[in-house]
Design an enzyme around this catalytic site. Sequence first.
Site, mmCIF file in Angstrom:
data_model
loop_
_atom_site.group_PDB
_atom_site.id
_atom_site.type_symbol
_atom_site.label_atom_id
_atom_site.label_comp_id
_atom_site.label_asym_id
_atom_site.label_seq_id
_atom_site.Cartn_x
_atom_site.Cartn_y
_atom_site.Cartn_z
ATOM 1 C CD GLU A 141 42.784 30.398 30.788
ATOM 2 O OE1 GLU A 141 42.769 30.507 32.018
ATOM 3 O OE2 GLU A 141 42.594 31.358 30.014
ATOM 4 C CD GLU A 200 41.205 34.257 30.324
ATOM 5 O OE1 GLU A 200 41.730 35.099 29.548
ATOM 6 O OE2 GLU A 200 41.842 33.671 31.212
ATOM 7 C CG PHE A 206 41.453 32.143 39.801
ATOM 8 C CD1 PHE A 206 41.584 32.199 41.185
ATOM 9 C CD2 PHE A 206 42.390 31.394 39.090
ATOM 10 C CE1 PHE A 206 42.600 31.515 41.839
ATOM 11 C CE2 PHE A 206 43.401 30.703 39.738
ATOM 12 C CZ PHE A 206 43.509 30.771 41.124
ATOM 13 C CG ASP A 214 39.092 36.678 41.187
ATOM 14 O OD1 ASP A 214 38.995 37.442 42.143
ATOM 15 O OD2 ASP A 214 38.963 35.440 41.287
ATOM 16 C CG PHE A 215 41.233 35.031 35.585
ATOM 17 C CD1 PHE A 215 41.751 35.800 36.609
ATOM 18 C CD2 PHE A 215 41.819 33.790 35.332
ATOM 19 C CE1 PHE A 215 42.811 35.352 37.390
ATOM 20 C CE2 PHE A 215 42.889 33.332 36.095
ATOM 21 C CZ PHE A 215 43.381 34.107 37.125
ATOM 22 C CG HIS A 248 44.403 35.036 41.747
ATOM 23 N ND1 HIS A 248 45.099 36.169 41.459
ATOM 24 C CD2 HIS A 248 44.702 34.163 40.751
ATOM 25 C CE1 HIS A 248 45.809 35.992 40.349
ATOM 26 N NE2 HIS A 248 45.581 34.782 39.899
#
Lengths: 341, 337
Positions: free
Chosen positions: A37, A68, A91, A93-94, A137
């Site tokens: 992205e 994703e 990130f 976290d994703f 994040h």
Amino acid sequence: MAQQEQRVERELTMSRAMVEAIAHEMREDEEVFYMGEDVADYGGIFDSTEGLLSEFGHDRIMDVPISETAYLGAAVGAAQQGMRPIAELMFVDFFGVAMDQIYNGMAKNTYMSGGAVNVPMVLTAAVGGTYNDAAQHSQTLYGTFAHMAGMKVVVPSTAYDAKGLMHNAIRDDDPVVYLFHKRLMGIGWMPAPDGPKTPVPEDEYTIPFGSADIKREGEDVTVVTLGLHVHRALEAAESLAGEGTSVEIIDLRSLVPLDTETIRESVAKTGRLVVVDEDYRSFGVTGEIIARVAEGSLSDLEAVERVAVPDVPIPYARPMEDEVIPGVEDIETAVRNADSK
Amino acid sequence: MFEDMVTARYYEERLQEEYLEGKQPAFDISAGPIPGELHLAAGHEAAAAGVCRHLREDDVVTAPHRPHHVAIAKGVDLERMTAEIFGRETGLSKGKGGHMHLFDPDVGFACSGIIAQGCPPAVGAGLAAKRRNTDGVAVAFLGEGAISQGAFLESLNLAAVHDLPVVFVIEDNDWAISMPKGRVTDVADGSRRADGFDLPGVRVDHDDAVAVYDAAREAIGRARDGNGPTLLEVQVHRRMGHFMGDPQSYRPDEDSEAAQNRDSIERLAADLRDRGVDDEALDEIRERAHERVDAAIEWAKDQPQPDPEAAHEDVFVNPPSGVTESEPDFDLAGGDD
């Protein structure tokens, strides 16, 4: 590192060093491409692909929709076809959005196929807090990826290491998770400490996975760490040297494979082990390192301390984030505690 | 509606000023009085105002990472929301959440910083309303960049197949960070995605708050009457970068200019004038909104910073034995640096 490093004047930020390795591999091999992205026109939110679009175009520096599962799974599929995708998760976290493709595909397909297929991809992701972006994040999920079998996990702390490890990651025939700390990248809007900007040779070079680097030699206490906390540990060591404590700092550089030997040798010398990690404390990197040393060198151990994020999500407000992310003083305290035992 | 919109716009203008304090001339994300990232919604106001006017306090709204205009339209406590954005102890989340993670259960508001991840919880809120035989409604707001996410598509399907009282509102600002809509989807009219789930899809163009209001009345009415979900797409404009500090070098100047020139608030003001509302009345609304916002910001800035030790609280509501809240169960990680 000292032996490998050529005499070079040129210093690069960590992001420039990563990009240099990627560009080199893309020139050498048409099958290498980068997807993620905002990696093309934007150049990566953390400058991880800055400048690549102009040389390689949108076909090989590929912006993707926010999906994703689709694009990380597509990277797995392309890798199984023999291509060498680098897929960026903006990130870390994703990762949960695409957990199945990572945990059940990327990590396992080599094994489940009995070696009939392999997955030569690199998953890059930004990790780390220190700029107050709260719990979705700011995580540093080193342990999450190292825990599941089937993925190599790499964490550079300097520009020199970032380039050598990236060359290696792209050439590796297995899936590699390459985690870069935002605070080390040298982005204009997120100032880095001085340490990660290092001399970087223009020529290619690789740093083998599983070769920890002794970033500072010492006699009294061994500090094992990685990523941003290499630099915090170095700062702590400098200040402790003034108190007469000599600290050895081991930068792991990769978690899978893990260079247990270098750690054990250091502990054999110092007898005192402090592990510092920006990931959660329980069931993570600190416990694993201590277990490895205990398994092989229990009699060498005189003291053990660990410094990590307590088991709380990363809070937003500055006083609370400072409380949970280990700082230089936390490391100094841990070293003093270990040294006094 | 007009008041919600001018409140949201002015609120963000003030936040922008506060955010940039200490970050100029060199932008450093970790400097200044407001921590972390800041995603502003200037240009999106019509979507939130037009939809939320039909909602009650007990209806549920989930917002994405750009939440302020939705929060204001849903009636979130402005003072505590502002204190949260400043990271203060009396903030909605006691300083733990920040601007992307605002929760105000008193008015049924929540948000997530992860793209499209507000959709499944909205479906859950709709499910709860249906299961309990209330006529409550849930609304999920998302950006057009989120329409590629599985969580959105799976939520549409689940809500459709169970006839749940959910309205999905796509705020189409044409940009997913640096990706223009045309490179994210081949379906320009996002409301047509509803066809794939056999539910009604409606698109409102031109930042038109009145048209949003009309379309939302029907969609929310349908949900409240037990007739299932609707997908509503609203054209808005992103007047700002994706986040404060985004240089937007990927964005053509003419697109930024067009976004500045198409202002839903001016459009609604003209509409109100046509309907006989005089300028004085509009100015009074503006003035009231500005006073309220200024007061909230002043109040928030006076609030105390959280105690660092509070970082250890709220991990569990029922902490398991061995975990002592307020006092870490170890003596190292966590110092005062």
